[in-house]
Design an enzyme around this catalytic site. Sequence first.
Site, mmCIF file in Angstrom:
data_model
loop_
_atom_site.group_PDB
_atom_site.id
_atom_site.type_symbol
_atom_site.label_atom_id
_atom_site.label_comp_id
_atom_site.label_asym_id
_atom_site.label_seq_id
_atom_site.Cartn_x
_atom_site.Cartn_y
_atom_site.Cartn_z
ATOM 1 N N GLU A 70 -0.968 4.690 2.840
ATOM 2 C CA GLU A 70 -1.242 5.989 2.211
ATOM 3 C C GLU A 70 -0.848 7.154 3.107
ATOM 4 O O GLU A 70 -0.486 8.225 2.622
ATOM 5 C CB GLU A 70 -2.713 6.103 1.816
ATOM 6 C CG GLU A 70 -3.118 5.235 0.621
ATOM 7 C CD GLU A 70 -3.524 3.824 1.036
ATOM 8 O OE1 GLU A 70 -3.398 3.479 2.242
ATOM 9 O OE2 GLU A 70 -3.971 3.066 0.146
ATOM 10 N N PHE A 132 -19.077 -0.041 -3.642
ATOM 11 C CA PHE A 132 -17.896 -0.620 -3.032
ATOM 12 C C PHE A 132 -16.747 0.389 -3.038
ATOM 13 O O PHE A 132 -16.451 0.998 -4.045
ATOM 14 C CB PHE A 132 -17.469 -1.896 -3.783
ATOM 15 C CG PHE A 132 -16.206 -2.500 -3.230
ATOM 16 C CD1 PHE A 132 -16.169 -3.019 -1.944
ATOM 17 C CD2 PHE A 132 -15.032 -2.513 -3.980
ATOM 18 C CE1 PHE A 132 -14.991 -3.549 -1.423
ATOM 19 C CE2 PHE A 132 -13.863 -3.042 -3.462
ATOM 20 C CZ PHE A 132 -13.837 -3.555 -2.186
ATOM 21 N N GLN A 133 -16.126 0.570 -1.893
ATOM 22 C CA GLN A 133 -15.020 1.514 -1.699
ATOM 23 C C GLN A 133 -15.395 2.942 -2.086
ATOM 24 O O GLN A 133 -14.580 3.684 -2.636
ATOM 25 C CB GLN A 133 -13.762 1.054 -2.452
ATOM 26 C CG GLN A 133 -13.192 -0.208 -1.816
ATOM 27 C CD GLN A 133 -11.787 -0.541 -2.268
ATOM 28 O OE1 GLN A 133 -11.406 -0.251 -3.400
ATOM 29 N NE2 GLN A 133 -11.030 -1.174 -1.383
ATOM 30 N N MET A 495 5.597 12.538 26.064
ATOM 31 C CA MET A 495 5.005 13.855 26.293
ATOM 32 C C MET A 495 3.721 13.734 27.100
ATOM 33 O O MET A 495 3.435 14.558 27.979
ATOM 34 C CB MET A 495 4.745 14.563 24.957
ATOM 35 C CG MET A 495 4.245 15.975 25.102
ATOM 36 S SD MET A 495 5.388 16.999 26.050
ATOM 37 C CE MET A 495 6.315 17.778 24.738
HETATM 38 C C1 LIG Z 1 -1.667 10.588 15.859
HETATM 39 C C2 LIG Z 1 -1.527 11.095 17.261
HETATM 40 N N1 LIG Z 1 -2.064 10.430 18.301
HETATM 41 C C3 LIG Z 1 -1.911 10.876 19.559
HETATM 42 C C4 LIG Z 1 -1.215 12.036 19.807
HETATM 43 C C5 LIG Z 1 -1.056 12.538 21.242
HETATM 44 N N2 LIG Z 1 0.367 12.514 21.616
HETATM 45 C C6 LIG Z 1 1.168 13.610 21.557
HETATM 46 S S1 LIG Z 1 2.745 13.301 21.957
HETATM 47 C C7 LIG Z 1 2.403 11.691 22.256
HETATM 48 C C8 LIG Z 1 3.490 10.753 22.719
HETATM 49 C C9 LIG Z 1 4.473 10.462 21.659
HETATM 50 O O1 LIG Z 1 5.274 9.405 22.105
HETATM 51 P P1 LIG Z 1 6.703 9.150 21.492
HETATM 52 O O2 LIG Z 1 6.615 9.062 20.014
HETATM 53 O O3 LIG Z 1 7.320 7.998 22.171
HETATM 54 O O4 LIG Z 1 7.463 10.510 21.812
HETATM 55 P P2 LIG Z 1 8.043 11.058 23.202
HETATM 56 O O5 LIG Z 1 7.089 12.093 23.702
HETATM 57 O O6 LIG Z 1 8.163 9.888 24.135
HETATM 58 O O7 LIG Z 1 9.365 11.637 22.828
HETATM 59 C C10 LIG Z 1 1.056 11.402 22.049
HETATM 60 C C11 LIG Z 1 0.413 10.097 22.254
HETATM 61 C C12 LIG Z 1 -0.703 12.716 18.685
HETATM 62 N N3 LIG Z 1 -0.019 13.860 18.799
HETATM 63 N N4 LIG Z 1 -0.837 12.221 17.437
#
Ligand SMILES: Cc1ncc(C[n+]2csc(CCOP(=O)(O)OP(=O)(O)O)c2C)c(N)n1
Length: 596
Positions: A70, A132-133, A495
């Site tokens: 979803e 339920f649900q 990041m």
């Molecule tokens: C749903 C969710 N969980 C955690 C985060 C925290 N977060 C921000 S950027 C990131 C890393 C993303 O990794 P990747 O997709 O490999 O991208 P990169 O930064 O390596 O280009 C995380 C964990 C978020 N923004 N969204």
Amino acid sequence: MGHFLCRNTPSSASRNEPMTEQMTGAQALVRALEQVGVDTVFGIPGGAILPAYDPLYDSKKVRHVLVRHEQGAGHAAEGYAQATGRVGVCMATSGPGATNLVTPIADAYMDSVPIVAITGQVASAAIGTDAFQEADISGITMPITKHNFLVTDAADIPRTIVEAFHIAASGRPGPVLVDISKDALQATTTFTWPVQMQLPGYRPVTRPHSKQIREAARLIAEAKRPVLYVGGGVHKAQASAELFELAELTGIPVITTLMARGTFPDSHRQHLGMPGMHGTVAAVGALQRSDLIIALGARFDDRVTGRLDTFAPYAKVVHADIDPAEISKNRHADVPIVGDCKEVIADLVAAIKAGSARGDYTEWWRHLDAYRETYALGYETYEDGSLAPQYIMERIGALVGPDAIYTAGVGQHQMWASQFIGYEKPGSFINSGGAGTMGFAVPAAMGAKMGRPDKDVWAIDGDGCFQMTNQELATCALEGVPIKVAVINNGNLGMVRQWQTLFYEERYSNTDLQSARRIPDFVKLAEAYGCVGLRCERPEDVDDTIRKAMEITDMPVVIDFVVHQDAMVWPMVAAGTSNDDIKYARDMAPKWEHED
Ligand SMILES: Cc1ncc(C[n+]2csc(CCOP(=O)(O)OP(=O)(O)O)c2C)c(N)n1
Ligand SMILES: [Mg+2]
């Protein structure tokens, strides 16, 4: 009104006579969706929504796309909405089906994306019994929807659908939830069309006040260092042509936020780029030194302002927004203008043309040109022959071009996609700005491609993000949605790793995804989903790989771009610090001495 389309017109057969017919609530729902012009619904069935899926099976007008999660349905609806300018629609069953929509609903709320989410609810007699649900999805989504409805009477379904689409599309767009109990879907009702909306008190102001416009024009003429700070609202109001005219008429520098990339052409000489945490030195420096910020459909987000009490200390602010709640929320507005950006900007153009005084910004441009020459965006390349992610963005931008639609996940790759692809057309970069939702790119690209099959759609994704929603590749393969996915595979939650490098002494706690061990192998994963999988690991193969992907137009393509894990996003304003402390590389602060 906003510019998202929503139809509430009688069908041609009954232009004069109201249509009246006996049917079930479920049939009334599908008929109402057809009448408001819905052609695509993304969803997954289940017990409580099942009655609606039966008449949906027969609909000649509404195509239901069976997604794999979803969350994918919700982001697909967002991608569809942003690519087409129409309301996107997603559907789910009660309980976990509905709660899986919470993330995309929150995402749409933060980025003002018009979607309608339709959920089945347990039978009205069971509501409140932990049936339920059962989940109180209207309660759960209360703070993240523009409005939401719980419908327990079949007779209310058509009117509620019309109201939901109207609210989602008009004024400041946003998500609307319609939760319908199973017994309301099953009951028999009289379907009447057209319907009368009952929305007393909902009347978004779109016409700006002329006195405020004149005052803004006066400040613009007096300013020495003005900046046009353009946010997502300008594209949502379809006002890029008006913005272009205002910019060229006045000669004022333009900056476009993450949500506004493409609203003003990157190639235009007045464009300084993106402001904020990973904005250009020129854009950030312009705001900090400005004496007048003209904020258009932007909301002074903390990612743009940095530490608020040090943001743009010399600037007066003209703030135009359709949502009065945004004005003076974070930064005091000297001239508040409530209205639709298309009308606001057109009126500003007229007022400036009518006035005799024009601003002289020659001195200002001398400073700004120095900033952008000295601190142009750049990046590191690697002697060991490994790939710089920024180079991939440049080449995709050059080869795929500005007519395509690009989506992004969240992380370093998103910032590089914003900085290096180059956007010339409004709406060509669709991403998750306010919420920063990992997993956005693939389903949003699917929705965008279904809404605009004539466009090339490229998802720029991270190896982390991709592992959150890549199952929609199955949907794309089966439904014939030939998107391209460029996975920027740095083997890490890049990041977060960048923050650990800079602020946590290189203690890389739980950011190594070990994708270097090819778990999973993205090429094999693509193939398992019925897509084409390509891999590219060297700079000299980048162009050929992109071209190969471009040649495949009948299947989705995934490219595993294996890149250097230490690439970082620059410039950067560290969270919670002042824009004045921007670094254009590690420990490298710009010198602002071109100052007066
Ligand atoms: C749903 C969710 N969980 C955690 C985060 C925290 N977060 C921000 S950027 C990131 C890393 C993303 O990794 P990747 O997709 O490999 O991208 P990169 O930064 O390596 O280009 C995380 C964990 C978020 N923004 N969204
Ligand atoms: Mg990564």
